[in-house]
Design a protein around this motif. Structure first.
Motif, PDB file in Angstrom:
ATOM      1  N   VAL A  37       0.696  -1.283   0.056  1.00 54.42           N
ATOM      2  CA  VAL A  37       0.125   0.000   0.082  1.00 54.42           C
ATOM      3  C   VAL A  37       0.781   1.300   0.136  1.00 54.42           C
ATOM      4  O   VAL A  37       1.861   1.284   0.699  1.00 54.42           O
ATOM      5  CB  VAL A  37      -0.669   0.114   1.156  1.00 54.42           C
ATOM      6  N   PHE A  95       4.048   0.962   2.278  1.00 56.18           N
ATOM      7  CA  PHE A  95       3.814  -0.055   3.145  1.00 56.18           C
ATOM      8  C   PHE A  95       3.674  -1.421   2.841  1.00 56.18           C
ATOM      9  O   PHE A  95       2.894  -1.708   1.986  1.00 56.18           O
ATOM     10  CB  PHE A  95       2.816   0.472   3.918  1.00 56.18           C
ATOM     11  N   TRP A 111       1.176  -3.655   9.781  1.00 60.10           N
ATOM     12  CA  TRP A 111       1.750  -2.572   8.670  1.00 60.10           C
ATOM     13  C   TRP A 111       3.096  -2.411   9.159  1.00 60.10           C
ATOM     14  O   TRP A 111       3.548  -2.426  10.263  1.00 60.10           O
ATOM     15  CB  TRP A 111       0.876  -1.229   8.680  1.00 60.10           C
ATOM     16  N   GLY A 112       3.967  -2.517   8.009  1.00 64.32           N
ATOM     17  CA  GLY A 112       5.213  -2.081   8.411  1.00 64.32           C
ATOM     18  C   GLY A 112       5.342  -0.548   8.617  1.00 64.32           C
ATOM     19  O   GLY A 112       4.404   0.289   8.491  1.00 64.32           O
TER      20      GLY A 112
ATOM     21  N   ALA B  43       2.688   4.558  10.522  1.00 58.10           N
ATOM     22  CA  ALA B  43       2.013   3.677   9.698  1.00 58.10           C
ATOM     23  C   ALA B  43       0.478   3.530  10.224  1.00 58.10           C
ATOM     24  O   ALA B  43       0.146   3.911  11.237  1.00 58.10           O
ATOM     25  CB  ALA B  43       2.646   2.070   9.932  1.00 58.10           C
ATOM     26  N   PRO B  44      -0.396   3.210   9.060  1.00 57.34           N
ATOM     27  CA  PRO B  44      -1.851   3.044   9.521  1.00 57.34           C
ATOM     28  C   PRO B  44      -2.015   2.030  10.427  1.00 57.34           C
ATOM     29  O   PRO B  44      -1.195   1.033  10.645  1.00 57.34           O
ATOM     30  CB  PRO B  44      -2.569   2.992   8.204  1.00 57.34           C
ATOM     31  N   PHE B  99      -9.806   2.087  -0.674  1.00 57.52           N
ATOM     32  CA  PHE B  99      -9.827   2.950   0.737  1.00 57.52           C
ATOM     33  C   PHE B  99     -10.779   4.364   0.423  1.00 57.52           C
ATOM     34  O   PHE B  99     -10.878   4.819  -0.566  1.00 57.52           O
ATOM     35  CB  PHE B  99      -8.441   3.502   0.986  1.00 57.52           C
TER      36      PHE B  99
END
Lengths: 121, 108
Positions: A37, A95, A111-112, B43-44, B99
């Protein structure tokens, strides 16, 4: 600890190539769907690519189809994104993301920290 | 492709406020809707999956509801760490894994 760590980002010129890597740890990597992403500076989240646990199924966003290639090495617990013919609009934080299961009905659960790619002349 | 539209795009709220964010899908997605938040520079993080299921370790002040095309994320009492950008995501018809455009929650 369940963890994803990306590497390989950098600054490069339009038309260039780059390979991102993601090292997974703390879970049985081979059974999870994995994703890339990205997020352009100041913008929202954009899904880039998907790969199934066995690599048998792969998807790409239209914006990167034909230029990016996702792959994984389950023996090395690693995910990759080969990025070719890069454009300025590919500039983003990328990501590495784990699918939570059930065909992502459980969301993107890990998530990274992201790796930044800048494409500029 | 399914489109997701969040509202509002941004909001200002005070500590302790109850906050509601809406996500509307362009077609029926049953309950295949997830919520994330992203603090600046981070990060999310997954908050809620399948419309209303709280991700492990996430505070119970977060809740989700809805079905079909209209969904809501509610924060019952806003805390300092909740000032962030919130995204919805559909997992009904994939790819693409769409998203929403995001809702930024700022301090009033």
């Amino acid at each position: 600890e369940v963890q994803l760590v990306e590497s390989g980002g950098g600054l490069l010129q339009p038309g260039g190539s780059l390979r991102l890597s993601c090292a997974a740890s703390g879970f049985t990597f081979k059974i999870y769907e994995m994703f890339w992403v990205r997020q352009a500076p100041g913008k929202g989240l954009e899904w880039v690519s998907y790969i199934s646990g066995s690599s048998s199924t792969i998807y790409y966003a239209d914006s990167v189809k034909g230029r990016f290639t996702i792959s994984r090495d389950n023996a090395k617990n690693s995910l990759y994104l080969q990025m070719n013919s890069l454009r300025a609009e590919d500039t983003a934080a990328y990501f590495c993301v784990r699918g939570g299961g059930a065909g992502t009905a459980y969301g993107f659960d890990i998530w990274g920290q992201g790796t930044r790619v800048t494409v500029s002349s | 492709d399914i489109q997701l539209t969040q509202s509002p795009s941004s909001l200002s709220a005070s500590l302790g406020d109850r906050v509601t964010i809406t996500c509307r899908a362009s077609q029926n997605i049953a309950t295949y809707l997830n919520w994330y938040h992203q603090q600046p520079g981070k990060a999310p993080k997954l908050l809620i999956y399948a419309t209303s299921s709280l991700q492990s370790g996430v505070s119970s002040r977060f809740s989700g509801s809805g079905s079909g095309t209209d969904f809501t994320l509610t924060i019952s009492s806003l805390q300092p760490e909740d000032f962030a950008t919130y995204y919805c995501q559909q997992s009904y018809s994939t790819p693409p894994y769409t998203f929403g455009q995001g809702t930024k929650v700022e301090i009033k």
